[in-house]
Write a protein that holds these residues in place. Structure first.
Motif, mmCIF file in Angstrom:
data_model
loop_
_atom_site.group_PDB
_atom_site.id
_atom_site.type_symbol
_atom_site.label_atom_id
_atom_site.label_comp_id
_atom_site.label_asym_id
_atom_site.label_seq_id
_atom_site.Cartn_x
_atom_site.Cartn_y
_atom_site.Cartn_z
ATOM 1 N N THR A 97 37.459 -58.138 -5.354
ATOM 2 C CA THR A 97 36.154 -58.128 -4.682
ATOM 3 C C THR A 97 35.690 -59.537 -4.330
ATOM 4 O O THR A 97 34.979 -59.740 -3.341
ATOM 5 C CB THR A 97 35.089 -57.437 -5.551
ATOM 6 N N ALA A 98 36.098 -60.522 -5.131
ATOM 7 C CA ALA A 98 35.757 -61.907 -4.800
ATOM 8 C C ALA A 98 36.478 -62.343 -3.526
ATOM 9 O O ALA A 98 35.901 -63.016 -2.664
ATOM 10 C CB ALA A 98 36.123 -62.830 -5.964
ATOM 11 N N ASN A 101 34.782 -60.876 -0.587
ATOM 12 C CA ASN A 101 33.412 -61.358 -0.401
ATOM 13 C C ASN A 101 32.377 -60.232 -0.497
ATOM 14 O O ASN A 101 31.428 -60.165 0.286
ATOM 15 C CB ASN A 101 33.266 -62.078 0.946
ATOM 16 N N ASP A 107 30.495 -55.145 -6.623
ATOM 17 C CA ASP A 107 31.556 -55.614 -7.510
ATOM 18 C C ASP A 107 31.410 -55.008 -8.904
ATOM 19 O O ASP A 107 32.381 -54.523 -9.488
ATOM 20 C CB ASP A 107 31.494 -57.145 -7.588
ATOM 21 N N THR A 167 26.438 -66.189 -10.375
ATOM 22 C CA THR A 167 25.393 -66.402 -9.371
ATOM 23 C C THR A 167 24.548 -67.624 -9.686
ATOM 24 O O THR A 167 23.744 -68.064 -8.870
ATOM 25 C CB THR A 167 24.487 -65.164 -9.249
ATOM 26 N N MET A 173 32.271 -68.594 -8.542
ATOM 27 C CA MET A 173 32.745 -67.396 -7.838
ATOM 28 C C MET A 173 34.094 -67.598 -7.160
ATOM 29 O O MET A 173 34.680 -66.656 -6.638
ATOM 30 C CB MET A 173 31.722 -66.968 -6.785
ATOM 31 N N GLU A 174 34.586 -68.796 -7.131
ATOM 32 C CA GLU A 174 35.837 -69.094 -6.436
ATOM 33 C C GLU A 174 37.030 -68.742 -7.326
ATOM 34 O O GLU A 174 37.203 -69.312 -8.398
ATOM 35 C CB GLU A 174 35.885 -70.577 -6.063
ATOM 36 N N LYS A 300 26.808 -62.853 -2.680
ATOM 37 C CA LYS A 300 28.224 -62.767 -2.379
ATOM 38 C C LYS A 300 28.890 -64.107 -2.695
ATOM 39 O O LYS A 300 28.230 -65.142 -2.699
ATOM 40 C CB LYS A 300 28.442 -62.427 -0.900
ATOM 41 N N PRO A 301 30.218 -64.107 -2.925
ATOM 42 C CA PRO A 301 30.914 -65.348 -3.251
ATOM 43 C C PRO A 301 30.740 -66.456 -2.219
ATOM 44 O O PRO A 301 30.752 -67.631 -2.560
ATOM 45 C CB PRO A 301 32.382 -64.911 -3.350
ATOM 46 N N GLN A 302 30.580 -66.087 -0.949
ATOM 47 C CA GLN A 302 30.482 -67.103 0.092
ATOM 48 C C GLN A 302 29.057 -67.297 0.606
ATOM 49 O O GLN A 302 28.838 -67.878 1.666
ATOM 50 C CB GLN A 302 31.409 -66.735 1.259
ATOM 51 N N ASP A 303 28.076 -66.839 -0.159
ATOM 52 C CA ASP A 303 26.674 -67.037 0.226
ATOM 53 C C ASP A 303 26.282 -68.506 0.116
ATOM 54 O O ASP A 303 26.767 -69.229 -0.751
ATOM 55 C CB ASP A 303 25.740 -66.212 -0.678
ATOM 56 N N ASN A 304 25.347 -68.889 0.978
ATOM 57 C CA ASN A 304 24.800 -70.242 0.907
ATOM 58 C C ASN A 304 23.325 -70.228 0.524
ATOM 59 O O ASN A 304 22.617 -71.219 0.695
ATOM 60 C CB ASN A 304 24.958 -70.948 2.264
#
Length: 313
Positions: A97-98, A101, A107, A167, A173-174, A300-304
């Motif tokens: 799930t990572a 994304n 997840d 989070t 998260m990477e 999400k893992p790629q959230d900013n």
């Protein structure tokens, strides 16, 4: 932190190698539990090794039955067995799930489903079906309740650890980061500790098995010679201790049958089972609530976006 994690995973590799080697050449644990110990040590590192030495490693030849007899060691074995399946499903899905994304909430749901399914249909029912009568369907019927109870407590510990820490810092998260795998290890450790009380209750009431010895119980239910069926003719064996250890979670097989099978018949009432189930759901709900309060299920893992922990602080 990076240095600490490097040292942690080096120690983990050494711990896994030692446990695997010892189980292969020294300690006559059941085959399914051998896999369980190796897998759980992979997730919990040096703590898994220490627990293995204190609760399972045979001190001297012919003494394993006596050594694992105490109820607390049977409980440890039960918890290790459940952790091996549950945590594996959770970690595999967390990795996938990572990469996809997906939001942490999705997840967590998928992790719960995968952990329960892997624990029930593989580590419990498939690997233990011979000890439960030989029928896979019957094994599922007999093990779904104890697996569900274990899963609820395991996830009550794993979910808040994963959600809050991941989070709280996007680097966690990477999947290529040691931080990600360090959190998986910590979450597995916390989940396992939280599951100990309910596993103690289930082993004590014969709802779940503990640890066993392959020369008495067979390699996960495999056929045995009659002379070894009840652990006879084994040098240095204390039969009273053996019987005591086995009876914490298992009964003898049917007369004339060469197969040792677990007897999961329990005298626990339906009311008590429902009460424990409700408690497990409440504990799981507390864990989810903590994760939602201090973490962020929508991230999400790629959230900013700004991290939820920082906003609350």
């Amino acid at each position: 932190m990076q240095t600490f994690l490097v040292i942690w995973f080096i120690l983990t590799a050494v711990s896994v190698a030692y446990v695997a080697y010892d189980l292969m050449v020294r300690t006559p644990e059941m085959k399914v539990m051998k896999w369980g110990w190796v897998v759980v040590t992979l997730y919990t590192g040096i703590f898994g090794l220490i627990t293995y030495i204190l609760s399972c490693r045979e001190p001297s030849p012919g003494t394993h039955e006596k050594f694992v007899a105490p109820l607390w060691k049977q409980t440890v074995g039960s918890t290790i067995h459940c952790m091996a399946g549950d945590a594996t499903g959770v970690i595999v899905v967390a990795f996938i799930t990572a990469l996809l994304n997906l939001p942490m909430g999705i997840d967590s749901i998928l992790e719960y489903i995968a952990g329960f399914a892997f624990g029930l249909f593989i580590f419990q029912s498939l690997f233990m079906k011979d000890m439960l009568g030989g029928s896979y369907a019957e094994a599922v019927r007999k093990t779904w309740y104890p697996e569900w109870m274990s899963m609820n407590f395991v996830m009550a510990g794993m979910i808040p650890v994963m959600i809050i820490l991941m989070t709280g810092d996007m680097r966690n998260m990477e999947v290529k980061s040691l931080r990600f795998w360090g959190i998986m290890s910590l979450a597995s450790l916390v989940g396992g500790v939280l599951a100990i009380p309910v596993n103690w209750w289930m082993v004590k009431n014969k709802l779940k098995h503990g640890m066993g010895t392959e020369r008495v119980l067979g390699k996960g239910g495999a056929k045995e010679n009659n002379e070894n069926k009840m652990g006879m003719d084994m040098p240095g064996m204390d039969m009273k201790a053996t019987d005591k250890g086995v009876n914490h979670s298992m009964h003898a097989a049917k007369t004339g049958d060469n197969m040792k099978r677990m007897d999961m018949n329990s005298y626990v009432s339906l009311k008590t089972k429902i009460t424990v189930a409700i408690i497990s759901i409440i504990v799981l709900a507390i864990g989810i609530s903590a994760a939602g309060y201090w973490g962020d299920f929508s991230m999400k893992p790629q959230d900013n976006r700004p991290m939820k922990m920082n906003k609350k602080m």
